[in-house]
Design an enzyme around this catalytic site. Structure first.
Site, PDB file in Angstrom:
ATOM      1  N   SER A  37     105.078 -13.623  -2.144  1.00 23.91           N
ATOM      2  CA  SER A  37     105.977 -14.151  -1.114  1.00 23.91           C
ATOM      3  C   SER A  37     106.118 -15.674  -1.144  1.00 23.91           C
ATOM      4  O   SER A  37     107.081 -16.205  -0.612  1.00 23.91           O
ATOM      5  CB  SER A  37     105.473 -13.727   0.266  1.00 23.91           C
ATOM      6  OG  SER A  37     104.115 -14.080   0.413  1.00 23.91           O
ATOM      7  N   ASP A 321     104.207 -19.217   9.226  1.00 20.97           N
ATOM      8  CA  ASP A 321     103.823 -18.007   9.963  1.00 20.97           C
ATOM      9  C   ASP A 321     102.354 -17.714   9.659  1.00 20.97           C
ATOM     10  O   ASP A 321     101.658 -18.557   9.101  1.00 20.97           O
ATOM     11  CB  ASP A 321     104.759 -16.832   9.644  1.00 20.97           C
ATOM     12  CG  ASP A 321     104.695 -16.410   8.183  1.00 20.97           C
ATOM     13  OD1 ASP A 321     103.746 -16.818   7.472  1.00 20.97           O
ATOM     14  OD2 ASP A 321     105.585 -15.666   7.733  1.00 20.97           O
ATOM     15  N   HIS A 324     102.162 -17.850   5.622  1.00 17.53           N
ATOM     16  CA  HIS A 324     102.923 -18.686   4.686  1.00 17.53           C
ATOM     17  C   HIS A 324     103.051 -20.140   5.099  1.00 17.53           C
ATOM     18  O   HIS A 324     103.129 -20.441   6.294  1.00 17.53           O
ATOM     19  CB  HIS A 324     104.330 -18.088   4.510  1.00 17.53           C
ATOM     20  CG  HIS A 324     104.296 -16.674   4.055  1.00 17.53           C
ATOM     21  ND1 HIS A 324     104.518 -15.610   4.917  1.00 17.53           N
ATOM     22  CD2 HIS A 324     104.000 -16.138   2.856  1.00 17.53           C
ATOM     23  CE1 HIS A 324     104.381 -14.482   4.244  1.00 17.53           C
ATOM     24  NE2 HIS A 324     104.067 -14.765   2.987  1.00 17.53           N
TER      25      HIS A 324
END
Ligand SMILES: *[C@@H]1O[C@H](CO)[C@@H](O)[C@H](O)[C@H]1NC(C)=O
Ligand SMILES: *[C@@H]1O[C@H](CO)[C@@H](O)[C@H](O)[C@H]1NC(C)=O
Ligand SMILES: *[C@@H]1O[C@H](CO)[C@@H](O)[C@H](O)[C@H]1NC(C)=O
Ligand SMILES: *[C@@H]1O[C@H](CO)[C@@H](O)[C@H](O)[C@H]1NC(C)=O
Ligand SMILES: *[C@@H]1O[C@H](CO)[C@@H](O)[C@H](O)[C@H]1NC(C)=O
Ligand SMILES: *[C@@H]1O[C@H](CO)[C@@H](O)[C@H](O)[C@H]1NC(C)=O
Ligand SMILES: *[C@@H]1O[C@H](CO)[C@@H](O)[C@H](O)[C@H]1NC(C)=O
Length: 359
Positions: A37, A321, A324
């Site tokens: 990600s 978040d 991340h």
């Protein structure tokens, strides 16, 4: 040279000549990106994966042009975008699936690179399956093999090999393997590290065998310090996960040294996310951060979406978040790996790697 290859052959030669002569703005003719990600620019938008590993909804993208949620796990651009920007492009090449959906331009676009990275994926094939994600690093490399087939069909094998040898291959994977190992309550043991490393070695060898020569590897950050991990230790870091990430860095450095001594004309650069992040956390104000523990969007246990809480000054947060980094953090990492000193990127920085002329 078969006639059918002509237009593409010329195009590839031209892009390589332009790069070599420093006429254009890009440092390499193409960039191919693999990983999780931290690098994903929309791959998961096209996959039937669970909501936890999607980011195609607001507040994600709040600082992206037009505040558009693109599938990036960030308030804006991510680390892949920021590195590729320093190479002279606008941002990361699009996701493989986005390119595939735009079939008229697919052939032209893949000559500038493709992003295969997928949130939730890992080095091991099994990592990500709990989220219904089958795009492991191995699967991403399989897709790259078909793209290479497409390039070869267009350009012929010689031009395709030349293009790849001059291109940059960015890989960032491993964090999710750790998170899933913890989730299944299996130990972060030496055996697990060996398994990860030997699988990683197989993947990097596969890329080399397909024609990759310049490897820009980004290692695992101190994953035990992300907000979700901190929530298991009264907002302090989880030491076990961090220690494992440190060992992973050392082992990967050794692995890359070995591979480059075995594989001719292989060059690499290893970006030390682990060391850089610890440095930032040790002296946040020096880097402009005021909050290095909490997530800007959502909290340690809830995901970032439109009903989550949102911080005021996003650039003051290390974490966007619960997993991340913010765009601000991505900019810092990109600058450090691209143009930084030996301290956090070895044996050369990404800009030097990009400039190596492999014949
Ligand atoms: C992992 O997946 C890749 C790609 O799908 C496949 O080529 C490889 O054989 C698999 N490896 C193992 C150990 O299952
Ligand atoms: C790319 O290659 C794959 C595998 O050979 C093929 O199925 C696909 O049609 C090709 N795509 C394009 C746009 O040429
Ligand atoms: C929790 O944090 C403290 C303080 O940093 C540390 O000493 C301890 O080892 C941590 N516990 C775990 C389980 O990581
Ligand atoms: C990693 O390597 C550094 C330098 O070579 C060494 O000081 C450190 O002890 C190693 N750490 C681990 C966990 O192996
Ligand atoms: C690139 O790799 C070759 C061996 O594969 C090595 O001799 C050379 O020094 C490397 N170049 C740089 C700039 O690291
Ligand atoms: C946002 O996520 C929470 C779970 O963390 C969920 O309860 C809520 O329904 C979500 N909101 C939207 C708009 O999807
Ligand atoms: C890193 O890259 C810059 C170019 O951006 C270069 O000038 C510098 O010498 C490099 N630093 C090291 C230590 O290689």
């Amino acid at each position: 040279m078969a006639k059918k290859y002509t237009w593409c052959f010329l195009l590839v030669l031209m892009s390589i000549a332009i790069v070599a002569a420093h006429i254009g703005e890009t440092a390499v003719p193409a960039v191919f990106i693999f990983g999780d990600s931290t690098m994903d620019v929309g791959t998961n938008n096209f996959l039937p994966v669970s909501q936890e590993i999607k980011a195609d909804f607001y507040y994600n993208g709040i600082d992206y042009p037009f505040s558009e949620p693109t599938g990036r796990f960030s308030n804006g651009y991510n680390t892949a975008d920021r590195i590729v920007k320093l190479l002279g492009y606008k941002k990361s090449p699009p996701s493989f699936f986005a390119l595939l959906n735009d079939s008229p331009t697919f052939k032209r676009n893949i000559l500038e690179g493709v992003n295969f990275a997928s949130g939730g994926s890992g080095i091991l094939n099994t990592t990500g399956l709990v989220y219904n994600n089958f795009m492991s690093l191995g699967e991403q490399i399989n897709l790259f093999a078909t793209v290479l087939g497409n390039i070869t069909e267009l350009c012929g094998p010689a031009a395709a090999a030349t293009l790849l040898s001059k291109s940059l291959f960015i890989v960032s994977s491993g964090s999710n393997d750790i998170l899933e190992q913890q989730r299944s309550r299996a130990p972060l043991s030496p055996d697990f590290l060996d398994n990860l490393q030997s699988t990683y070695a197989d993947h990097l060898r596969s890329l080399y065998n397909l024609g990759a020569r310049k490897f820009a590897i980004i290692t695992i950050p101190p994953i035990g310090c992300c907000p979700v991990e901190r929530s298991y230790n009264g907002s302090e870091c989880l030491q076990g996960a961090n220690e494992f990430a440190r060992q992973f860095y050392n082992a990967t450095e050794t692995l890359l040294q070995q591979l480059s001594s075995q594989l001719s004309a292989m060059n690499y650069s290893i970006g030390n996310s682990f060391g850089l992040t610890l440095d930032i956390m040790g002296n946040p104000l020096a880097f402009g951060f005021k909050e290095i523990r909490k997530a800007c969007c959502g909290d340690a246990t809830t995901m970032c979406n439109q009903t989550a809480s949102l911080c005021q000054n996003r650039d003051e947060y290390l974490f966007w978040d619960r997993f991340h980094p913010t765009q601000k953090t991505a900019v810092l990492a990109a600058l450090t790996f691209f143009g930084g000193s030996h301290r956090f990127v070895k044996p050369v920085n990404f800009s030097t790697l990009a400039a190596i002329n492999i014949v």
